[in-house]
Design a protein around this motif. Sequence first.
Motif, PDB file in Angstrom:
ATOM      1  N   LYS A 129      54.238  54.337  42.495  1.00  0.00           N
ATOM      2  CA  LYS A 129      53.256  55.362  42.124  1.00  0.00           C
ATOM      3  C   LYS A 129      52.612  55.094  40.763  1.00  0.00           C
ATOM      4  O   LYS A 129      51.914  55.929  40.231  1.00  0.00           O
ATOM      5  N   GLY A 130      52.911  53.943  40.204  1.00  0.00           N
ATOM      6  CA  GLY A 130      52.357  53.636  38.887  1.00  0.00           C
ATOM      7  C   GLY A 130      50.960  53.059  38.975  1.00  0.00           C
ATOM      8  O   GLY A 130      50.378  52.934  40.050  1.00  0.00           O
ATOM      9  N   ARG A 131      50.421  52.746  37.820  1.00  0.00           N
ATOM     10  CA  ARG A 131      49.095  52.145  37.748  1.00  0.00           C
ATOM     11  C   ARG A 131      49.172  50.787  37.084  1.00  0.00           C
ATOM     12  O   ARG A 131      50.093  50.507  36.334  1.00  0.00           O
ATOM     13  N   ARG A 132      48.147  50.005  37.368  1.00  0.00           N
ATOM     14  CA  ARG A 132      47.976  48.763  36.611  1.00  0.00           C
ATOM     15  C   ARG A 132      46.933  49.006  35.549  1.00  0.00           C
ATOM     16  O   ARG A 132      45.905  49.653  35.814  1.00  0.00           O
ATOM     17  N   ILE A 133      47.170  48.517  34.360  1.00  0.00           N
ATOM     18  CA  ILE A 133      46.218  48.682  33.266  1.00  0.00           C
ATOM     19  C   ILE A 133      45.827  47.300  32.747  1.00  0.00           C
ATOM     20  O   ILE A 133      46.683  46.440  32.530  1.00  0.00           O
ATOM     21  N   ILE A 134      44.540  47.125  32.563  1.00  0.00           N
ATOM     22  CA  ILE A 134      44.055  45.864  31.998  1.00  0.00           C
ATOM     23  C   ILE A 134      43.217  46.185  30.765  1.00  0.00           C
ATOM     24  O   ILE A 134      42.203  46.875  30.857  1.00  0.00           O
ATOM     25  N   VAL A 135      43.667  45.701  29.628  1.00  0.00           N
ATOM     26  CA  VAL A 135      42.938  45.920  28.369  1.00  0.00           C
ATOM     27  C   VAL A 135      41.993  44.736  28.163  1.00  0.00           C
ATOM     28  O   VAL A 135      42.419  43.580  28.232  1.00  0.00           O
ATOM     29  N   VAL A 136      40.722  45.035  27.915  1.00  0.00           N
ATOM     30  CA  VAL A 136      39.722  43.978  27.765  1.00  0.00           C
ATOM     31  C   VAL A 136      39.026  44.103  26.410  1.00  0.00           C
ATOM     32  O   VAL A 136      38.449  45.152  26.098  1.00  0.00           O
ATOM     33  N   TYR A 137      39.084  43.042  25.626  1.00  0.00           N
ATOM     34  CA  TYR A 137      38.429  43.066  24.322  1.00  0.00           C
ATOM     35  C   TYR A 137      38.110  41.655  23.854  1.00  0.00           C
ATOM     36  O   TYR A 137      38.980  40.787  23.955  1.00  0.00           O
ATOM     37  N   PRO A 138      36.938  41.381  23.302  1.00  0.00           N
ATOM     38  CA  PRO A 138      35.777  42.269  23.155  1.00  0.00           C
ATOM     39  C   PRO A 138      34.922  42.244  24.431  1.00  0.00           C
ATOM     40  O   PRO A 138      34.511  41.174  24.867  1.00  0.00           O
ATOM     41  N   ALA A 139      34.671  43.427  24.952  1.00  0.00           N
ATOM     42  CA  ALA A 139      33.893  43.525  26.186  1.00  0.00           C
ATOM     43  C   ALA A 139      32.432  43.145  25.963  1.00  0.00           C
ATOM     44  O   ALA A 139      31.673  43.012  26.912  1.00  0.00           O
ATOM     45  N   ASP A 140      32.050  42.976  24.702  1.00  0.00           N
ATOM     46  CA  ASP A 140      30.677  42.531  24.419  1.00  0.00           C
ATOM     47  C   ASP A 140      30.630  41.037  24.116  1.00  0.00           C
ATOM     48  O   ASP A 140      29.636  40.525  23.635  1.00  0.00           O
ATOM     49  N   ALA A 141      31.739  40.346  24.368  1.00  0.00           N
ATOM     50  CA  ALA A 141      31.752  38.892  24.177  1.00  0.00           C
ATOM     51  C   ALA A 141      32.493  38.245  25.346  1.00  0.00           C
ATOM     52  O   ALA A 141      33.499  37.584  25.177  1.00  0.00           O
ATOM     53  N   ILE A 142      31.983  38.501  26.539  1.00  0.00           N
ATOM     54  CA  ILE A 142      32.548  37.887  27.741  1.00  0.00           C
ATOM     55  C   ILE A 142      31.572  36.806  28.181  1.00  0.00           C
ATOM     56  O   ILE A 142      30.387  37.082  28.348  1.00  0.00           O
ATOM     57  N   ARG A 143      32.044  35.576  28.317  1.00  0.00           N
ATOM     58  CA  ARG A 143      31.138  34.515  28.757  1.00  0.00           C
ATOM     59  C   ARG A 143      30.576  34.844  30.127  1.00  0.00           C
ATOM     60  O   ARG A 143      31.248  35.471  30.939  1.00  0.00           O
ATOM     61  N   ALA A 144      29.351  34.397  30.335  1.00  0.00           N
ATOM     62  CA  ALA A 144      28.615  34.783  31.549  1.00  0.00           C
ATOM     63  C   ALA A 144      29.410  34.510  32.824  1.00  0.00           C
ATOM     64  O   ALA A 144      29.493  35.373  33.701  1.00  0.00           O
TER      65      ALA A 144
END
Length: 366
Positions: A129-144
Amino acid sequence: MGLAVYPWQEELARELVSFKDNLPNGLLVYGPRGIGTIDLVIAYAKSLFCEHPHKDGTPCGECKGCKMANAYTHPDLRYVVSEAESIPRGIPFEPPSNATKDRKIYREILIHQPRELTDFLNLAPHIDKGRRIIVVYPADAIRADAAATFLKSLEEPPERTTFLLVADDIDRVLPTIRSRCRLLRAKAPTHEESLNWLKSVGIDDAEEALARAAERPCLVTDERSIRDNTDIDAKVRDQLLTLTTMAPAVRMALLKTLAQGASIELTNIAVKEGRTALPVSAVLPVLERWSYDLLAVKQGLEPHYFPAYSPQMKRLVGSVDAEKLFKYSDSLKAMRRVVTHPLNAQLIIEQAILRYRKTMANQDFD
Ligand SMILES: [Zn+2]
């Protein structure tokens, strides 16, 4: 203070906690770099795995979930964080298989990072019943190419999965990513809040340090903790310091000063190793790039590193001989080789600025 990591985050922390039982698939928190937003989001992500959280959302710190989250070993919590942001926070980072040894630290999220998520997302969460969490940083510097992989996961999110994205500059987040997220704005602290906090954590000359960090208090403390972290290789540390302390606003101040050319005053640079957000190790590379650009402009080309300063550079080099610019550029390279010791670093910067002033006045130095 609840879940807030810094005193100015109480409202944002409460907002985050209010999502707890009703998490969207994508939550994008944005605000200027250097105010600790990523630290709060990481604290929040970890707290979601606490088995006995307090009423205000703070984790107990004792349960199995807390322990695994704190050790970065929780099977349902993943980080897609650039190398430059991972190292200072102790977040595990796996470089791509083709990475060379003497490369620069990666500042962007690379293609192999979201790819590695695929397997993770194909399995059900480990906790019932748990969740998966994905932390993404920096979301303004993701290669195309990496962004394309991301979008797929955001478009068709596996069940019980939440992406917690953090961006320094919301305008640089791909609209396609932004539109799939709930947005939360992180408010910058007031001058007073920053100052009081810096004093409370033992920063000398908090007022001066804050001014030099362009009112971004966490840049001051990030710099200190990177500098004090002897686990980080010295070369890597230098690069990280350049990144943390040369935040856009800080760098802009330096570039503006350089654009003064022959009338530049050393006091406007005001670098002091160890106390401020503008370490000498960060100034020299900027000077080198700046002089490289001046040479390019002198030769009728466009500046490579600082294109926005093209008009100023054209004005600056108009009355300066190319040969003098070459000589200055060469002397910077030579300085860089001897700048390794903090004691002579300050002297070297002073000399570099003095020479810059002379060169811009079309005079010889030494
Ligand atoms: Zn706990």
